[in-house]
Motif scaffolding. Structure first.
Motif, mmCIF file in Angstrom:
data_model
loop_
_atom_site.group_PDB
_atom_site.id
_atom_site.type_symbol
_atom_site.label_atom_id
_atom_site.label_comp_id
_atom_site.label_asym_id
_atom_site.label_seq_id
_atom_site.Cartn_x
_atom_site.Cartn_y
_atom_site.Cartn_z
ATOM 1 N N GLY A 1 0.796 -1.223 0.000
ATOM 2 C CA GLY A 1 0.000 0.000 0.000
ATOM 3 C C GLY A 1 0.827 1.271 0.000
ATOM 4 O O GLY A 1 0.289 2.366 0.196
ATOM 5 N N GLY A 2 2.139 1.161 -0.237
ATOM 6 C CA GLY A 2 2.992 2.345 -0.280
ATOM 7 C C GLY A 2 3.396 2.877 1.074
ATOM 8 O O GLY A 2 3.962 3.972 1.167
ATOM 9 N N TRP A 3 3.137 2.123 2.152
ATOM 10 C CA TRP A 3 3.510 2.590 3.487
ATOM 11 C C TRP A 3 5.020 2.569 3.665
ATOM 12 O O TRP A 3 5.701 1.632 3.246
ATOM 13 C CB TRP A 3 2.876 1.693 4.557
ATOM 14 N N MET A 4 5.555 3.605 4.297
ATOM 15 C CA MET A 4 6.980 3.669 4.602
ATOM 16 C C MET A 4 7.174 3.802 6.104
ATOM 17 O O MET A 4 6.338 4.394 6.801
ATOM 18 C CB MET A 4 7.639 4.834 3.862
ATOM 19 N N LEU A 5 8.277 3.252 6.578
ATOM 20 C CA LEU A 5 8.563 3.244 8.010
ATOM 21 C C LEU A 5 8.950 4.648 8.465
ATOM 22 O O LEU A 5 9.984 5.180 8.049
ATOM 23 C CB LEU A 5 9.676 2.253 8.316
ATOM 24 N N PHE A 6 8.130 5.221 9.339
ATOM 25 C CA PHE A 6 8.441 6.556 9.843
ATOM 26 C C PHE A 6 9.315 6.481 11.086
ATOM 27 O O PHE A 6 10.285 7.217 11.217
ATOM 28 C CB PHE A 6 7.158 7.331 10.153
ATOM 29 N N SER A 7 8.964 5.599 12.014
ATOM 30 C CA SER A 7 9.762 5.506 13.233
ATOM 31 C C SER A 7 9.542 4.174 13.920
ATOM 32 O O SER A 7 8.514 3.516 13.731
ATOM 33 C CB SER A 7 9.419 6.644 14.209
ATOM 34 N N LEU A 8 10.556 3.795 14.707
ATOM 35 C CA LEU A 8 10.482 2.635 15.598
ATOM 36 C C LEU A 8 10.922 3.103 16.978
ATOM 37 O O LEU A 8 11.932 3.796 17.112
ATOM 38 C CB LEU A 8 11.381 1.499 15.119
ATOM 39 N N ASP A 9 10.163 2.737 18.006
ATOM 40 C CA ASP A 9 10.500 3.144 19.369
ATOM 41 C C ASP A 9 10.282 1.942 20.300
ATOM 42 O O ASP A 9 9.153 1.505 20.488
ATOM 43 C CB ASP A 9 9.621 4.313 19.805
ATOM 44 N N PRO A 10 11.361 1.398 20.882
ATOM 45 C CA PRO A 10 12.758 1.843 20.791
ATOM 46 C C PRO A 10 13.369 1.503 19.436
ATOM 47 O O PRO A 10 12.906 0.588 18.752
ATOM 48 C CB PRO A 10 13.438 1.070 21.913
ATOM 49 N N ALA A 11 14.389 2.274 19.059
ATOM 50 C CA ALA A 11 15.056 2.037 17.782
ATOM 51 C C ALA A 11 15.857 0.741 17.846
ATOM 52 O O ALA A 11 16.409 0.391 18.897
ATOM 53 C CB ALA A 11 15.981 3.207 17.456
ATOM 54 N N PRO A 12 15.932 0.010 16.762
ATOM 55 C CA PRO A 12 16.725 -1.232 16.760
ATOM 56 C C PRO A 12 18.207 -0.932 16.816
ATOM 57 O O PRO A 12 18.663 0.159 16.469
ATOM 58 C CB PRO A 12 16.337 -1.880 15.421
ATOM 59 N N ASP A 13 18.973 -1.890 17.279
ATOM 60 C CA ASP A 13 20.424 -1.745 17.287
ATOM 61 C C ASP A 13 20.934 -1.751 15.843
ATOM 62 O O ASP A 13 20.329 -2.352 14.959
ATOM 63 C CB ASP A 13 21.075 -2.891 18.063
ATOM 64 N N GLY A 14 22.020 -1.056 15.625
ATOM 65 C CA GLY A 14 22.582 -1.030 14.283
ATOM 66 C C GLY A 14 22.632 0.380 13.742
ATOM 67 O O GLY A 14 22.292 1.348 14.421
ATOM 68 N N PRO A 15 23.059 0.541 12.486
ATOM 69 C CA PRO A 15 23.205 1.876 11.894
ATOM 70 C C PRO A 15 21.845 2.564 11.738
ATOM 71 O O PRO A 15 20.833 1.925 11.457
ATOM 72 C CB PRO A 15 23.846 1.593 10.527
ATOM 73 N N ALA A 16 21.851 3.891 11.950
ATOM 74 C CA ALA A 16 20.630 4.666 11.763
ATOM 75 C C ALA A 16 20.396 4.903 10.281
ATOM 76 O O ALA A 16 21.255 4.639 9.447
ATOM 77 C CB ALA A 16 20.738 5.995 12.512
ATOM 78 N N ILE B 1 12.201 7.355 8.326
ATOM 79 C CA ILE B 1 12.098 8.756 7.937
ATOM 80 C C ILE B 1 12.544 9.651 9.082
ATOM 81 O O ILE B 1 13.207 10.676 8.872
ATOM 82 C CB ILE B 1 10.648 9.082 7.526
ATOM 83 N N LEU B 2 12.200 9.262 10.315
ATOM 84 C CA LEU B 2 12.565 10.079 11.469
ATOM 85 C C LEU B 2 14.076 10.160 11.653
ATOM 86 O O LEU B 2 14.600 11.168 12.122
ATOM 87 C CB LEU B 2 11.906 9.522 12.733
ATOM 88 N N ASP B 3 14.808 9.105 11.250
ATOM 89 C CA ASP B 3 16.269 9.158 11.306
ATOM 90 C C ASP B 3 16.793 10.319 10.468
ATOM 91 O O ASP B 3 17.682 11.067 10.884
ATOM 92 C CB ASP B 3 16.881 7.844 10.799
ATOM 93 N N GLY B 4 16.235 10.463 9.264
ATOM 94 C CA GLY B 4 16.676 11.537 8.388
ATOM 95 C C GLY B 4 16.363 12.911 8.950
ATOM 96 O O GLY B 4 17.163 13.844 8.836
ATOM 97 N N LEU B 5 15.194 13.042 9.583
ATOM 98 C CA LEU B 5 14.840 14.317 10.195
ATOM 99 C C LEU B 5 15.768 14.638 11.360
ATOM 100 O O LEU B 5 16.148 15.795 11.567
ATOM 101 C CB LEU B 5 13.388 14.268 10.670
#
Length: 218
Positions: A39-54, A58-62
């Motif tokens: 459906g074109g959904w994109m991941l905006f955020s995960l809380d808590p963030a997973p381990d690994g590179p950011a 979308i929130l990472d970019g912001l």
């Protein structure tokens, strides 16, 4: 879905009505180059963030661009209410077994149109910025709805009191006239010597387009 904005206001007007944070969030959703799910959904955020590179959301970019992540949902809801984006909330299990709150976002057609209008206007100067090409009029109406007084303000006089109203130039012209708060009357009298206020009279400050040339200096 929020109230329908499309059709009642132009995309350019809606863009100018957003604050800088809302504009940044809208462009981040529209221009995201992340893998899109069903459906074109994109991941905006995960809380808590997973381990690994950011950089996976979308929130990472912001965040990298310098925007605070606090209140992100409230900012998204402001875009939702204007029919610019839609959102999904849920829980997802991370690879390390933890549960995380997942927010997914998708730009709506009017969101794409609004972002396109912003890009198109980037090199154009707003003809109504800072009260230019507008006529400002203070009108007083009595209980009988009769016009009791009319005072025209200069652009400089308007600029001196505009912080009383949290309205863009487009909003002034769309609605027309706005009630003058009681607390603003003394402030306006300091700026406009001809302004007089009577008991029982309601006062409104209105704006009209005015492209008349400025008078020649005497």
């Amino acid at each position: 879905m929020g109230r329908s904005t499309a059709g009642r206001r132009s995309a350019a007007t809606v863009w100018r009505g957003l604050n800088a944070r809302q504009q940044a969030f809208l462009l981040a959703v529209v221009e995201a180059r992340l893998p899109a799910g069903d459906g074109g959904w994109m991941l905006f955020s995960l809380d808590p963030a997973p381990d690994g590179p950011a950089g996976a959301t979308i929130l990472d970019g912001l965040r990298v661009a310098g925007w605070s992540t606090r209140g992100a949902r409230s900012t998204l809801r402001a875009l939702l209410e204007r029919d610019l984006v839609t959102m999904q909330f849920g829980l997802v299990r991370l690879l390390d077994g933890r549960l995380a709150h997942r927010t997914r976002a998708r730009a709506l057609p009017f969101g794409h149109e609004t972002a396109a209008a912003a890009r198109g206007a980037a090199g154009e100067e707003d003809p109504f910025a800072d009260g230019r090409n507008m006529c400002w009029v203070l009108e007083g109406f009595g209980a009988d709805d009769r016009l009791h007084s009319v005072v025209e303000l200069t652009r400089d006089q308007f600029l001196a009191i505009r912080d009383v109203f949290d309205l863009s130039a487009d909003e002034w012209m769309i609605v027309g006239d706005h009630p003058l708060p009681l607390a603003a009357r003394s402030r306006l009298q300091q700026v406009v010597a001809s302004a007089r206020f009577e008991a029982g009279v309601d006062y409104f400050l209105g704006a009209r387009q005015d492209f008349r040339p400025a008078p020649e200096p005497s």
